[in-house]
Structure formats: structure tokens, C-alpha cells
Design an enzyme around this catalytic site. Structure first.
Site, PDB file in Angstrom:
ATOM      1  N   GLY A 239       0.659  -1.012  -0.123  1.00  0.00           N
ATOM      2  CA  GLY A 239      -0.005  -0.006   0.123  1.00  0.00           C
ATOM      3  C   GLY A 239       0.853   1.201   0.015  1.00  0.00           C
ATOM      4  O   GLY A 239       2.015   1.292  -0.230  1.00  0.00           O
ATOM      5  N   SER A 240       0.209   2.433   0.614  1.00  0.00           N
ATOM      6  CA  SER A 240       1.092   3.619   0.400  1.00  0.00           C
ATOM      7  C   SER A 240       2.083   3.502   1.356  1.00  0.00           C
ATOM      8  O   SER A 240       2.243   2.761   2.296  1.00  0.00           O
ATOM      9  CB  SER A 240      -0.088   4.801   0.734  1.00  0.00           C
ATOM     10  OG  SER A 240      -0.555   4.433   2.056  1.00  0.00           O
ATOM     11  N   GLY A 244       2.764   2.210   5.246  1.00  0.00           N
ATOM     12  CA  GLY A 244       3.975   1.157   5.319  1.00  0.00           C
ATOM     13  C   GLY A 244       4.744   1.671   6.611  1.00  0.00           C
ATOM     14  O   GLY A 244       5.430   0.799   7.438  1.00  0.00           O
ATOM     15  N   GLU A 261       5.633  -3.344   0.738  1.00  0.00           N
ATOM     16  CA  GLU A 261       5.803  -3.068  -0.878  1.00  0.00           C
ATOM     17  C   GLU A 261       4.996  -1.840  -0.905  1.00  0.00           C
ATOM     18  O   GLU A 261       3.654  -1.831  -0.993  1.00  0.00           O
ATOM     19  CB  GLU A 261       5.016  -4.157  -1.478  1.00  0.00           C
ATOM     20  CG  GLU A 261       5.618  -5.545  -1.401  1.00  0.00           C
ATOM     21  CD  GLU A 261       6.873  -5.581  -2.366  1.00  0.00           C
ATOM     22  OE1 GLU A 261       7.011  -4.920  -3.208  1.00  0.00           O
ATOM     23  OE2 GLU A 261       7.530  -6.649  -2.193  1.00  0.00           O
ATOM     24  N   CYS A 295       1.488   0.608  -8.605  1.00  0.00           N
ATOM     25  CA  CYS A 295       2.663   1.074  -7.939  1.00  0.00           C
ATOM     26  C   CYS A 295       3.629   1.381  -8.973  1.00  0.00           C
ATOM     27  O   CYS A 295       4.718   2.223  -8.537  1.00  0.00           O
ATOM     28  CB  CYS A 295       2.940   0.090  -6.940  1.00  0.00           C
ATOM     29  SG  CYS A 295       3.255  -1.601  -7.706  1.00  0.00           S
TER      30      CYS A 295
HETATM   31  P1  NAD Z   1      -3.498   2.374   1.273  1.00  0.00           P
HETATM   32  O1  NAD Z   1      -2.143   2.497   1.909  1.00  0.00           O
HETATM   33  O2  NAD Z   1      -4.404   3.315   1.628  1.00  0.00           O
HETATM   34  O3  NAD Z   1      -4.034   0.929   1.582  1.00  0.00           O
HETATM   35  C1  NAD Z   1      -3.540  -0.282   1.533  1.00  0.00           C
HETATM   36  C2  NAD Z   1      -3.949  -1.388   2.731  1.00  0.00           C
HETATM   37  O4  NAD Z   1      -3.594  -0.802   3.899  1.00  0.00           O
HETATM   38  C3  NAD Z   1      -5.633  -1.295   2.853  1.00  0.00           C
HETATM   39  O5  NAD Z   1      -5.862  -2.639   3.029  1.00  0.00           O
HETATM   40  C4  NAD Z   1      -5.535  -0.707   4.024  1.00  0.00           C
HETATM   41  O6  NAD Z   1      -6.873  -1.121   4.814  1.00  0.00           O
HETATM   42  C5  NAD Z   1      -4.439  -0.906   4.932  1.00  0.00           C
HETATM   43  N1  NAD Z   1      -3.925   0.066   5.737  1.00  0.00           N
HETATM   44  C6  NAD Z   1      -4.111   1.498   5.738  1.00  0.00           C
HETATM   45  N2  NAD Z   1      -3.399   2.195   6.778  1.00  0.00           N
HETATM   46  C7  NAD Z   1      -3.311   1.378   7.564  1.00  0.00           C
HETATM   47  C8  NAD Z   1      -2.559   1.191   8.982  1.00  0.00           C
HETATM   48  N3  NAD Z   1      -2.058   2.380   9.433  1.00  0.00           N
HETATM   49  N4  NAD Z   1      -2.264  -0.131   9.365  1.00  0.00           N
HETATM   50  C9  NAD Z   1      -2.482  -1.178   8.874  1.00  0.00           C
HETATM   51  N5  NAD Z   1      -3.135  -1.355   7.844  1.00  0.00           N
HETATM   52  C10 NAD Z   1      -3.490   0.014   6.991  1.00  0.00           C
HETATM   53  O7  NAD Z   1      -3.177   2.122  -0.191  1.00  0.00           O
HETATM   54  P2  NAD Z   1      -4.097   2.075  -1.456  1.00  0.00           P
HETATM   55  O8  NAD Z   1      -4.719   3.206  -1.905  1.00  0.00           O
HETATM   56  O9  NAD Z   1      -5.096   0.717  -1.184  1.00  0.00           O
HETATM   57  O10 NAD Z   1      -3.121   1.500  -2.566  1.00  0.00           O
HETATM   58  C11 NAD Z   1      -2.288   2.368  -3.284  1.00  0.00           C
HETATM   59  C12 NAD Z   1      -0.742   2.508  -2.928  1.00  0.00           C
HETATM   60  O11 NAD Z   1      -0.425   1.095  -2.759  1.00  0.00           O
HETATM   61  C13 NAD Z   1       0.093   3.133  -3.782  1.00  0.00           C
HETATM   62  O12 NAD Z   1       0.868   4.047  -3.000  1.00  0.00           O
HETATM   63  C14 NAD Z   1       0.552   2.257  -4.616  1.00  0.00           C
HETATM   64  O13 NAD Z   1       2.001   2.662  -5.040  1.00  0.00           O
HETATM   65  C15 NAD Z   1       0.903   1.118  -3.452  1.00  0.00           C
HETATM   66  N6  NAD Z   1       1.131  -0.156  -4.061  1.00  0.00           N
HETATM   67  C16 NAD Z   1       2.312  -0.692  -4.038  1.00  0.00           C
HETATM   68  C17 NAD Z   1       2.575  -1.839  -4.380  1.00  0.00           C
HETATM   69  C18 NAD Z   1       4.103  -2.573  -4.346  1.00  0.00           C
HETATM   70  O14 NAD Z   1       4.248  -3.761  -4.482  1.00  0.00           O
HETATM   71  N7  NAD Z   1       5.128  -1.802  -4.110  1.00  0.00           N
HETATM   72  C19 NAD Z   1       1.647  -2.765  -5.180  1.00  0.00           C
HETATM   73  C20 NAD Z   1       0.389  -2.103  -5.129  1.00  0.00           C
HETATM   74  C21 NAD Z   1       0.238  -1.089  -4.378  1.00  0.00           C
END
Ligand code: NAD
Length: 508
Positions: A239-240, A244, A261, A295
Site C-alpha cells: 500500500g501507500s 508502510g 511493498e 505502483c
Molecule cells: P493504502 O495504503 O491506503 O491501503 C493499503 C492497505 O493498507 C489497505 O488494505 C488498508 O486498509 C491498509 N491500511 C491502511 N493504513 C493502515 C495502517 N495504518 N495499518 C494497517 N493497515 C493499513 O493504499 P491503497 O490506496 O489501497 O493503494 C495504493 C498504494 O499502494 C500506492 O501507494 C501504491 O504505490 C501502493 N502499492 C504498492 C505496491 C508494491 O508492490 N510496491 C503494489 C500495489 C500498490
């Protein structure tokens, strides 16, 4: 879509909590899932509350006691059948991915194909989870290392790859002997339910213990429970960077393992020696594919001064031909953003870019009217910028492409590396010296560095992930499996003496 929902037994109201064949009575808040494609309501999913979560963890702990005793090739056989089940469901699951998340149908199918590919990879891996042997310094001794399963792997996934990221983690974790608890994105819980149904059928046919594949739908609070839970030795979070940093800190505070990731800010260098026509395809697909919500999406083009004007003109011409609309219609190139919040972030980024001095050569904007009722369709935009603009340093998850000019290769590499993120990078050049410079230790600082290929569209055979604020994790191919196991070093004495290491004497 009705028949697809029926196929996966998705109703108007669904529990989002499961330990495999069993679906728990979920007692958390309900998520209303609307499609970004047409704005229509698809279904509701009830999330896990803390008691649901704890019940799932207990079942997963029990399942691990048994699952870790299965020989790895037998676990691999189950994963082989998972690959077959995914083949059988490729079309239905691919369509559901496309409808729930908004990516093009081709990309929806492609995502399921990635799942199939990782199954094939994991089957082979199930016979190759090998360690090294070493020569002991003591006579009559043998040393070697072996790899054991860790236990529960918590998987937190993002909306943009709603199912593939789960499979990259779970198929490897399962052949390694771990059990998985998946917290999918709150924006895409239906495809997660579909995957859990497919898995439950395969597992039931093979007598896999209840709890090896678990689902806990929910918002970020469920992810936070996982990150803070010492019963979950590995948390793999996608995720973001903001997410992370929070997950990494929580897992680190309890000395658990985190595989992160996170966001990217990926650039392609267009050299003076690039094949411009070939480069154009990689750049446009990289920037507008998945509506800029990968991503690995191409966010920056670093273009040599001598070809800058020619390449910019080609880009502008190509963007004029893009067809934006229903992603399930294969004639369209660009589908919607995930939701209206993403649309406002896109609009804000455009405003900030202009305020910081950016000049748009392809204007953005929100599309309205027939076919765009969901309010999530936006125009891919291109701006001429400086790499140092705060907005350029930031990952905007939308189709906004930034153009930057360079004169020397050293400058291009410094620009490419000059952002906080380090996921994917590429150079377009037919010049061997430039390509090797880009790949050398002083070249790209990213986890992925390509030559004459764009930044997006990785194959599962390589280890996938990035450096710096992308989090440092690696998953999928190569030796990424090691993250899902613990290493044990064994020394066996088959002599009649007990010599101590380093020649230490301890006579009684
Ligand atoms: P997001 O960070 O908003 O959410 C991702 C996941 O994390 C969701 O399931 C969310 O509920 C959970 N989450 C959010 N905050 C959390 C916390 N504090 N503790 C635990 N869990 C939490 O991201 P998104 O909008 O769903 O996805 C887009 C982002 O993901 C972009 O930044 C993209 O680059 C990244 N991404 C990275 C990869 C990679 O492999 N590097 C792959 C796909 C997406």
C-alpha cells in the site's frame, strides 16, 4: 455480472470473515461496495470486529500445527490445484476484478494470469526449499542449514492489485508451510471473497485444515490489529508509504518481521539514442495503464534535450488518441479511478503542480455525461515540470505524467534517483554504455531497473519490490520465499569427542 456474483456466491449482504470453508457471523461495520465503472452498488460486506479477528487468529494457529507437518511437495500439490481452479475461473474472476476495481478487462485477466503463474512457480518451489551445507571446523562434525515455516502470515493488500498480491504472498507462504490471514483493501472486498470461495473448494477436496486460508475484511483498524499482534510473525503489507511507515513501526516495536511493498515514483529515461517509436508505447502504457494506479506506473519521463521536442510531440499526439471509458469494453484504453476521493486527489495534484510552476501540455479534467456517470473518469494529463517540485516528489495515484529535460547521463541518473521512492525505473537506449551505466552500482537506485522496457508489468519470476520509501520488501519470484521461513543452522557431532569451537578447552 449477476451470473459472476452468483458463481462466487456473492449476495446483497456478505460476511467478510472466513477461516476457509467456514464463514463467521461478522459483527463489524458494513462496507458498501460500489463499482467505479458505472457507479452502481454491487453488494455489502460486513467487516471483522476484534472478536471475529481473534477467533480467526486462534483457528489459524491451530491449523498451523497440522499444516507445517505436511511434506512441502504435498502442499505444492494443493497449490497446483489452486492454479487449475484459477484457470477455470480466470474469465469470471478477471471480469469481477475489472468491475470492482475499474482496471481494463485485459488487465483484469492479466491479474488472474499472474496468480496462475505464481501457482506454477510455487509448485516447483515446493521441492526446492533448500539450505546450504557447510564444512565444520571440528572433526567428525557436519553443519547445514534448513528452513522451517514461520506460522501465521498476515497479508494486507491494496486496492489496485486486489487479488494478485494476495496470491504472490499466499501461494509461496503455503508451500513454505505457513498459514495466511488476508486483510484485503476495504475498496475491493468482493474479489477477496471470490478468491476465498475458490480456495475453500480446492482445500476441501484435499483435506487441508480449516484455518490455512483466512479472510478478515475490514478497514485499516483490522490491519493495525495484525501489525500489533505478536501471534503474526510476518506481516506482508502492500500500500501507500504512509501505511508502510505505520505498519513497519508497529511490527518493528514487537520485533516481528514486516515485508513492505509501498509507493513508487517511477521514471523512464529517454536517451538521445532511444528508439523513440518503441519508447512511446512503453511510456504511454506505463503512464495511463490502470489509469495510472499501478505502483509501477510511469510518473516521470526524463528526456534528453536533443530529442525532447520530438518525443513530447509524439506523446501529445498519442494522448489525443486515447479512448477513455468503460474498462469492460476492450476498445477503451483508460478506465476510471477507484473512487471520487481519488478524483479529488488528482484534481488537487493538478492545481498544486500549476501553482508550483508546472505547465500542462495535455490538460486534465473530469469527464461527464453518458458513460461517465460514476464520476470517476479523468483525462490523462502531461505537464512540463522540474524534478524538485514538491508535487513531483510525491506519488499521485492517477494518470499525471511529468516531463523533465536532461543534458548528460549523470544528470539523468541523478534526476531518476532524486525522489524519496525507489520502486521501478527504466532507460530507453540502444547505446550499450548508457544501458550498463544505468544498471551499474552508480546507476538506478530502484528495486527494478529495465532497459528498453517500461516501468510497469513485472514478471513473477523475479523478486519484486523497491528501495527507500518503497519499503525494501521483495516478494514473488527468485528467492523471495526465504522471507516466509525461518533459517535454522544445525551442527551434528558424529565423533566420539566433544571438541569446542574456536579450539576452546574445557576439561573436567
Ligand atoms: P493504502 O495504503 O491506503 O491501503 C493499503 C492497505 O493498507 C489497505 O488494505 C488498508 O486498509 C491498509 N491500511 C491502511 N493504513 C493502515 C495502517 N495504518 N495499518 C494497517 N493497515 C493499513 O493504499 P491503497 O490506496 O489501497 O493503494 C495504493 C498504494 O499502494 C500506492 O501507494 C501504491 O504505490 C501502493 N502499492 C504498492 C505496491 C508494491 O508492490 N510496491 C503494489 C500495489 C500498490
Amino acid at each position: 455480472m449477476e451470473t459472476i456474483l452468483q458463481r462466487f456466491d456473492i449476495r446483497e449482504n456478505n460476511s467478510g470473515v472466513s477461516t476457509g470453508a467456514q464463514w463467521l457471523k461478522a459483527t463489524g461495520a458494513a462496507l458498501a461496495v460500489d463499482s467505479p465503472v458505472d457507479g452502481k452498488h454491487i453488494a455489502n460486506v460486513t467487516t471483522a470486529d476484534r472478536a471475529n479477528y481473534d477467533a480467526v487468529v486462534s483457528q489459524a494457529e491451530k491449523a498451523f500445527q497440522e499444516w507445517r507437518q505436511w511434506p512441502a511437495p504435498r502442499r505444492g500439490e494443493v497449490v497446483r490445484q489452486m492454479g487449475q481452479a484459477l484457470r477455470d475461473n480466470k474469465e469470471a474472476l478477471g471480469r469481477l476484478v475489472s468491475y470492482e476495481m475499474g482496471k481494463s478487462l485485459q488487465e483484469g485477466y492479466g491479474e488472474v494470469q499472474e496468480m496462475i503463474d505464481i501457482c506454477d512457480f510455487a509448485v516447483g518451489l515446493s521441492r526446492q526449499l533448500h539450505g546450504l551445507t557447510m564444512h565444520s571446523e571440528r572433526p567428525g562434525h557436519r553443519m547445514y542449514e534448513q528452513w522451517h515455516p514461520l506460522g501465521i502470515v498476515g497479508i494486507i493488500s491494496a486496492f489496485n492489485f486486489p487479488v494478485a498480491v494476495w496470491s504472490w504472498n499466499s501461494m509461496l507462504a503455503w508451500v513454505c508451510g505457513d498459514v495466511c490471514i488476508w486483510k484485503p483493501s476495504e475498496k475491493t472486498p468482493l474479489t477477496a471473497i471470490a478468491c476465498q470461495r475458490i480456495t475453500a473448494q480446492v482445500f476441501a477436496a484435499n483435506g487441508v485444515p480449516e484455518g490455512v486460508s483466512c479472510l478478515v475484511a475490514g478497514e485499516r483498524n483490522v490491519g493495525e490489529w495484525m501489525a500489533n499482534d505478536a501471534r503474526v510473525p510476518l506481516v506482508s503489507a502492500t500500500g501507500s508509504t504512509r501505511m508502510g511507515k505505520s505498519v513497519g513501526a508497529a511490527v518493528g516495536a514487537r520485533l516481528g518481521r514486516a515485508l513492505l511493498e509501498l509507493g513508487g515514483n517511477n521514471a523512464i529515461i529517454i536517451s538521445k539514442d532511444a528508439d523513440l517509436d518503441m519508447s512511446l508505447i512503453g511510456c504511454v502504457f506505463g503512464a495511463v495503464g490502470t489509469a495510472g494506479q499501478r505502483c509501477t506506473s510511469t510518473r516521470r519521463l526524463i528526456i534528453h534535450d536533443s530529442v525532447y521536442d520530438a518525443f513530447r510531440d509524439k506523446l501529445v499526439k498519442a494522448y489525443a488518441q486515447l479512448r477513455i471509458g468503460d474498462p469492460l469494453d476492450e476498445n477503451n484504453h483508460v478506465g476510471p479511478l477507484i473512487d471520487k476521493a481519488a478524483v479529488s486527489q488528482y484534481l488537487q495534484s493538478i492545481e498544486q503542480c500549476k501553482a508550483q510552476g508546472g505547465r500542462f501540455i495535455v490538460e486534465g479534467g473530469v469527464l461527464e455525461g453518458k458513460g461517465y456517470e460514476s464520476g470517476c473518469y479523468v483525462k490523462p494529463a502531461i505537464a512540463e515540470v522540474e524534478n524538485s517540485f514538491p508535487i513531483v516528489q510525491h506519488e499521485t495515484f492517477a494518470p499525471i505524467l511529468y516531463l523533465i529535460r536532461y543534458k548528460s547521463m549523470e544528470e539523468a541518473i541523478a534526476l531518476q534517483n532524486g525522489v524519496p521512492q525507489g520502486l521501478s525505473s527504466a532507460i530507453m537506449t540502444l547505446n550499450l554504455r548508457e544501458a550498463e551505466q544505468f544498471l551499474s552500482a552508480g546507476g538506478s537506485d530502484c528495486g527494478i531497473a529495465n532497459v528498453n522496457i517500461g516501468t510497469s508489468g513485472a514478471e513473477i519470476g523475479g523478486a519484486f519490490g523497491g528501495e527507500k520509501e518503497t519499503g525494501g520488501g521483495r516478494e514473488s519470484g527468485s528467492d523471495a520465499w526465504r522471507a516466509y521461513m525461518r533459517r535454522q543452522t544445525n551442527t551434528i557431532n558424529f565423533s566420539t569427542k566433544l571438541p569446542l569451537a574456536q579450539g576452546i578447552k574445557f576439561d573436567l
